[in-house]
Scaffold this motif. Sequence first.
Motif, PDB file in Angstrom:
ATOM      1  N   ASN A  40     -45.627  -8.880 -37.132  1.00 56.20           N
ATOM      2  CA  ASN A  40     -45.143  -8.957 -35.750  1.00 56.20           C
ATOM      3  C   ASN A  40     -45.985  -8.078 -34.829  1.00 56.20           C
ATOM      4  O   ASN A  40     -46.319  -8.474 -33.704  1.00 56.20           O
ATOM      5  N   LEU A  44     -47.967  -9.216 -31.483  1.00 60.46           N
ATOM      6  CA  LEU A  44     -47.605  -8.574 -30.215  1.00 60.46           C
ATOM      7  C   LEU A  44     -48.818  -7.916 -29.565  1.00 60.46           C
ATOM      8  O   LEU A  44     -48.978  -7.961 -28.341  1.00 60.46           O
ATOM      9  N   GLU A 297     -45.439  -0.861 -34.586  1.00 60.17           N
ATOM     10  CA  GLU A 297     -44.833  -1.977 -33.866  1.00 60.17           C
ATOM     11  C   GLU A 297     -44.018  -1.477 -32.678  1.00 60.17           C
ATOM     12  O   GLU A 297     -44.056  -2.064 -31.586  1.00 60.17           O
ATOM     13  N   GLU A 298     -43.293  -0.390 -32.865  1.00 61.36           N
ATOM     14  CA  GLU A 298     -42.476   0.157 -31.779  1.00 61.36           C
ATOM     15  C   GLU A 298     -43.341   0.631 -30.616  1.00 61.36           C
ATOM     16  O   GLU A 298     -42.973   0.479 -29.442  1.00 61.36           O
ATOM     17  N   LYS A 301     -44.324  -2.425 -28.565  1.00 57.19           N
ATOM     18  CA  LYS A 301     -43.176  -2.914 -27.799  1.00 57.19           C
ATOM     19  C   LYS A 301     -42.878  -2.009 -26.608  1.00 57.19           C
ATOM     20  O   LYS A 301     -42.502  -2.482 -25.531  1.00 57.19           O
ATOM     21  N   THR A 302     -43.055  -0.703 -26.791  1.00 60.94           N
ATOM     22  CA  THR A 302     -42.811   0.238 -25.703  1.00 60.94           C
ATOM     23  C   THR A 302     -43.785   0.006 -24.556  1.00 60.94           C
ATOM     24  O   THR A 302     -43.401   0.038 -23.375  1.00 60.94           O
ATOM     25  N   GLN A 305     -42.768  -3.038 -22.607  1.00 59.76           N
ATOM     26  CA  GLN A 305     -41.660  -2.735 -21.700  1.00 59.76           C
ATOM     27  C   GLN A 305     -42.166  -1.997 -20.468  1.00 59.76           C
ATOM     28  O   GLN A 305     -41.703  -2.243 -19.345  1.00 59.76           O
TER      29      GLN A 305
END
Length: 311
Positions: A40, A44, A297-298, A301-302, A305
């Motif tokens: 993922n 991303l 991954e986090e 994603k941050t 955002q």
Amino acid sequence: MIFASDLDRTLIYSQAFVSDYPASVKAVETGDYYSYMTENAAELLKDLAGRLLFVPCTTRTVEQYRRIGFFQNELRCRYAVTSNGANLLVDGAPDAAYRSDMLKALAHNCAAGMDILQGFGRLSGAGWAGAMRHADEAFYYCIVERDNVPLDELAEFSDWAAKQNWHVSLQGRKLYLVPRAVNKWSALQRVLEMAGDDKVAAAGDSLLDLPLVQGADYAISPAHGELYEQYGGYQLDLHARSQSQSHKRSQCYLNPHPKCWRRVFTESFKDLPNNKQGACSRRHWIFTESSGLAAGEEIIKTVMQLLRPIE
């Protein structure tokens, strides 16, 4: 916006992090060495790179960076910072003008590498450190026997090296000796000039990433590594206060992957490279809730955002 990120132990991870990871992973580097992202995270990151300028910023040499097939075949980056900032790749080729400026800075602003190696030689005589390697004629690193590293003596050597304008950083089984002039933020400033952008989100896990983290408008670090140990956990701060001064200094060389939890704070930094007036700048810096592969991954994603209000 520019997203400038360290690679190893920030976005990509070695086999040691894969064995107990419950979801699917993708090998982004193959051959003699393997590195991974979550499947993922890889998708991303490709999506994110289509919406902003992604700049890999790695301590890897040019040759080591080119081993990462993912960045050679699936996600080709216009700019890449390698050798901890000693080299800037533009469309895959080293920028000769930047390299020339970097070598001049090394000659005028830092102690000679041979002097640093002599100082380290007095420390490493017990055999816990392997042969030093000269990476892209910019900095040194060696493989160490982690359990045998004399942490107190290494901390003292680090203090001495800092006065010579050199950094000492222990990451996993690798020990780095790096001139202060060689840093990722200096290289990224050249990218900012070339790209005509001035907004930066950055990610990194080690003390070698600190100039990058400090220079960015928004920074993310994983819940592991040197930066997390020194800045990311209140429990670590409280623990350090109860230790002796010698023990506290040794703590900066330990990477135990402590309990993960999120800490968000805004810090004032003085005299940063991008702060021309020398005044305090407000920087937002967060640590992930997860560690290891999941942290990579986090982080992505941050940043996604963060990008939404701009879009």
